[in-house]
Write an enzyme that holds these catalytic residues in place. Structure first.
Site, mmCIF file in Angstrom:
data_model
loop_
_atom_site.group_PDB
_atom_site.id
_atom_site.type_symbol
_atom_site.label_atom_id
_atom_site.label_comp_id
_atom_site.label_asym_id
_atom_site.label_seq_id
_atom_site.Cartn_x
_atom_site.Cartn_y
_atom_site.Cartn_z
ATOM 1 N N LEU A 45 0.893 -1.151 0.000
ATOM 2 C CA LEU A 45 0.000 0.000 0.000
ATOM 3 C C LEU A 45 0.932 1.202 0.000
ATOM 4 O O LEU A 45 1.770 1.344 0.888
ATOM 5 C CB LEU A 45 -0.893 -0.025 1.248
ATOM 6 C CG LEU A 45 -2.104 0.889 1.279
ATOM 7 C CD1 LEU A 45 -3.000 0.698 0.061
ATOM 8 C CD2 LEU A 45 -2.908 0.653 2.545
ATOM 9 N N ASP A 46 0.830 2.037 -1.020
ATOM 10 C CA ASP A 46 1.753 3.152 -1.183
ATOM 11 C C ASP A 46 1.825 4.024 0.059
ATOM 12 O O ASP A 46 0.865 4.112 0.826
ATOM 13 C CB ASP A 46 1.332 4.019 -2.370
ATOM 14 C CG ASP A 46 1.393 3.272 -3.678
ATOM 15 O OD1 ASP A 46 2.318 2.461 -3.856
ATOM 16 O OD2 ASP A 46 0.500 3.487 -4.512
ATOM 17 N N ARG A 47 2.942 4.698 0.203
ATOM 18 C CA ARG A 47 3.169 5.585 1.350
ATOM 19 C C ARG A 47 2.071 6.644 1.456
ATOM 20 O O ARG A 47 1.646 7.012 2.552
ATOM 21 C CB ARG A 47 4.538 6.239 1.197
ATOM 22 C CG ARG A 47 4.933 7.107 2.343
ATOM 23 C CD ARG A 47 6.365 7.585 2.164
ATOM 24 N NE ARG A 47 6.677 8.525 3.221
ATOM 25 C CZ ARG A 47 7.439 9.572 3.057
ATOM 26 N NH1 ARG A 47 7.988 9.826 1.899
ATOM 27 N NH2 ARG A 47 7.672 10.384 4.068
ATOM 28 N N SER A 49 -1.003 6.329 0.529
ATOM 29 C CA SER A 49 -2.322 5.708 0.644
ATOM 30 C C SER A 49 -2.506 5.230 2.078
ATOM 31 O O SER A 49 -1.541 4.998 2.799
ATOM 32 C CB SER A 49 -2.445 4.524 -0.316
ATOM 33 O OG SER A 49 -2.309 4.968 -1.652
#
Length: 183
Positions: A45-47, A49
């Site tokens: 999960l992207d930084r 997000s």
């Protein structure tokens, strides 16, 4: 049976336990929130997000969650810049062509602003540009896929919260907190 942890990953946290290659980095990592040994994220999960990150010590389960061939559905609550039109929603439902190819069709619906925790830092607000919310369910997990899909149809993503992965959901889990999940 392995262990499953459901973490509500806050905005700005890396989906890894160390910030390798950045000695002295002060960026937040999973180790700031989860101290359970030998569990690893099943997918990323992207930084920038937020939301549900599933961690497990079961390698086979980790592969089933992260590998797109298993088509495990992931649902996101997405705040976008602009009010989504029926045409934009239809495009997302059909699948859009990104640089890495056509996405699988997504389940997409426009929703009212969900009752979420405040984001830190807050999403930028512009009086002259309305924003809307979408619930998007995908069954693949390309890099930054939901953000790229919404941008492709003219709806830049302002906030992205993963709400569920398969049958697991964020329901009742505060940001930065985790619970044990059943397999």
């Amino acid at each position: 049976m392995g262990r499953v942890i459901l973490l509500n990953k806050p905005y700005g946290v890396l989906s890894q336990f160390t910030d390798k290659g950045t000695e002295g980095s002060t960026r937040a990592t999973l180790s700031d929130y989860v101290t359970v040994p030998k569990v690893y994220p099943a997918g990323r999960l992207d930084r920038d997000s937020e939301g549900l990150l599933v961690l497990t010590d079961d390698g086979a389960l980790q592969a089933r969650i992260a590998n797109p061939k298993f088509k495990l559905e992931k649902t996101y609550l997405v705040q976008v810049e602009g009010m989504p039109s029926e045409a934009q929603i239809a495009d997302l439902r059909r699948g859009v062509v990104l640089k890495d190819g056509l996405t699988r069709p997504a389940k997409v619906s426009q929703i009212a602003e969900p009752n979420l925790w405040p984001r830190d830092p807050p999403v930028r607000f512009r009086k002259t540009v309305p924003d809307g919310w979408l619930r998007i369910t995908i069954s693949e997990g390309r890099n930054r896929q939901v953000r790229r899909m919404t941008a492709h149809v003219g709806l830049p993503c302002l906030r992205l919260v993963r709400w569920s992965v398969g049958a697991w959901s964020l329901e009742g889990i505060a940001p930065g907190r985790w619970i044990d999940g059943a397999i």
